[in-house]
Design an enzyme around this catalytic site. Sequence first.
Site, PDB file in Angstrom:
ATOM      1  N   ARG A 186     -25.288  -5.344   6.386  1.00  0.00           N
ATOM      2  CA  ARG A 186     -25.866  -4.082   6.826  1.00  0.00           C
ATOM      3  C   ARG A 186     -25.313  -2.908   6.029  1.00  0.00           C
ATOM      4  O   ARG A 186     -24.314  -3.040   5.304  1.00  0.00           O
ATOM      5  CB  ARG A 186     -25.576  -3.842   8.309  1.00  0.00           C
ATOM      6  N   GLU A 206     -12.484 -13.967   3.983  1.00  0.00           N
ATOM      7  CA  GLU A 206     -12.990 -13.946   5.355  1.00  0.00           C
ATOM      8  C   GLU A 206     -14.469 -14.317   5.401  1.00  0.00           C
ATOM      9  O   GLU A 206     -15.262 -13.815   4.614  1.00  0.00           O
ATOM     10  CB  GLU A 206     -12.774 -12.545   5.936  1.00  0.00           C
ATOM     11  N   LYS A 256     -11.770  -9.919  17.749  1.00  0.00           N
ATOM     12  CA  LYS A 256     -12.317  -8.584  17.983  1.00  0.00           C
ATOM     13  C   LYS A 256     -12.739  -8.453  19.438  1.00  0.00           C
ATOM     14  O   LYS A 256     -13.390  -9.347  19.991  1.00  0.00           O
ATOM     15  CB  LYS A 256     -13.518  -8.328  17.067  1.00  0.00           C
ATOM     16  N   ASP A 302      -9.342  -0.084  10.505  1.00  0.00           N
ATOM     17  CA  ASP A 302      -9.658   1.146   9.777  1.00  0.00           C
ATOM     18  C   ASP A 302     -10.968   1.804  10.187  1.00  0.00           C
ATOM     19  O   ASP A 302     -11.314   2.867   9.663  1.00  0.00           O
ATOM     20  CB  ASP A 302      -9.704   0.860   8.278  1.00  0.00           C
TER      21      ASP A 302
END
Length: 381
Positions: free
Chosen positions: A24, A244, A293, A348
Amino acid sequence: MPIAAIRTHRFSAPLHTPFVTSLRRATSVDSLLVEVIDSDGRSGFGEAPQVWAVTGANMAGSQAAVEEMIGPRLIGRDPDDLNANCAIVAKAVVGNEAAKAAVDVALHDLAARRLGIPLPRLLGAPAITAATSSAAANSAADGDGAGAGPGRGVVVATDVTLAAGAAEALGAAAKERVAEGFRVLKVKVGTDAEGDLARIRAVCDAVGGAAKVRLDANQGWTPREAIRIINGISEEGLPVEFVEQPVAAKDLDGLAHVSQRVDIPIMADESVFGLRDLVEVIRRRAADLVNVKLAKCGGLGVARTLLVLAESHGLGTCVGSMMEGPVGLGAAASLVAAYPTSVVSDLDAAWWLSESPLQGGLRYINGTVVLPDTPGLGIDL
């Protein structure tokens, strides 16, 4: 002093730079803020980020879940009965992890405010005292854990993301981030497999060992492409910390195939939402690390369990975030302060904001997240 009301607020704030991945392109943070209010008028806050391309969560759906299903079950309950309240949240609706996480965090924030302690302390982080040395803050910036500085609150190290782009632009951005004090760079790749090795090389050359470099393909490669690129990194001796989510989230066979054929560690992100996902990754030996998360797993309690389970099975750990604001980031950083991860975490997202309608909360200083030494998250509307 029961829970008297639960309110929702739509939050949108522009980014100073477009955030681009293989999935995205974002120019703003769009989230639903959840406010849990006790009968004394104290509020706790949580955040449900809208991330169509990763979780499928959106503000309208999260708002409906909170207002129609989760919130009514909590009205009138004792806000200090935190474990029972969070269990109600977890069972109130199927899926909707972002909405659940927002209410879960708001309940934790309110509980901490009622006790007059910061959220990291509620989660088990050591108390900050006047004798706390600034060396702890320095260790957080240089290492993988969290520290504290007198009068500043808890300090947690973070990486910073380099949005996907051309090799020259990535090299320039890498130099800028290092100059700003960041010592861990997360490079978004996966938009163009043929050019990714050149992009990675440009970043590594630009930083010259001044910062760690990690990669995030966001599911952008096929297993064959991932093996070719990652082995190319090894052959060139490029200092990449880990890669990742190189392949599609549901392709655990492909993830395991890659992990077993490369020397650089592989981290699972989109492949792991909750406990069942992590158990399957462990069973298949599909990854070396996991990124936890809150908006994926549904709250702080589940996140703690994921971190402990991963560590007990020898997987490295990281706490990350979606593109979200200081409420979600503050909760994630508070979790790291109480449960230090094996690698510098990915906190971040709020750094990308050009402005915010919220008051108080975290700050970014020299590649670290500084949490306020105030009750809860220290954030107000």
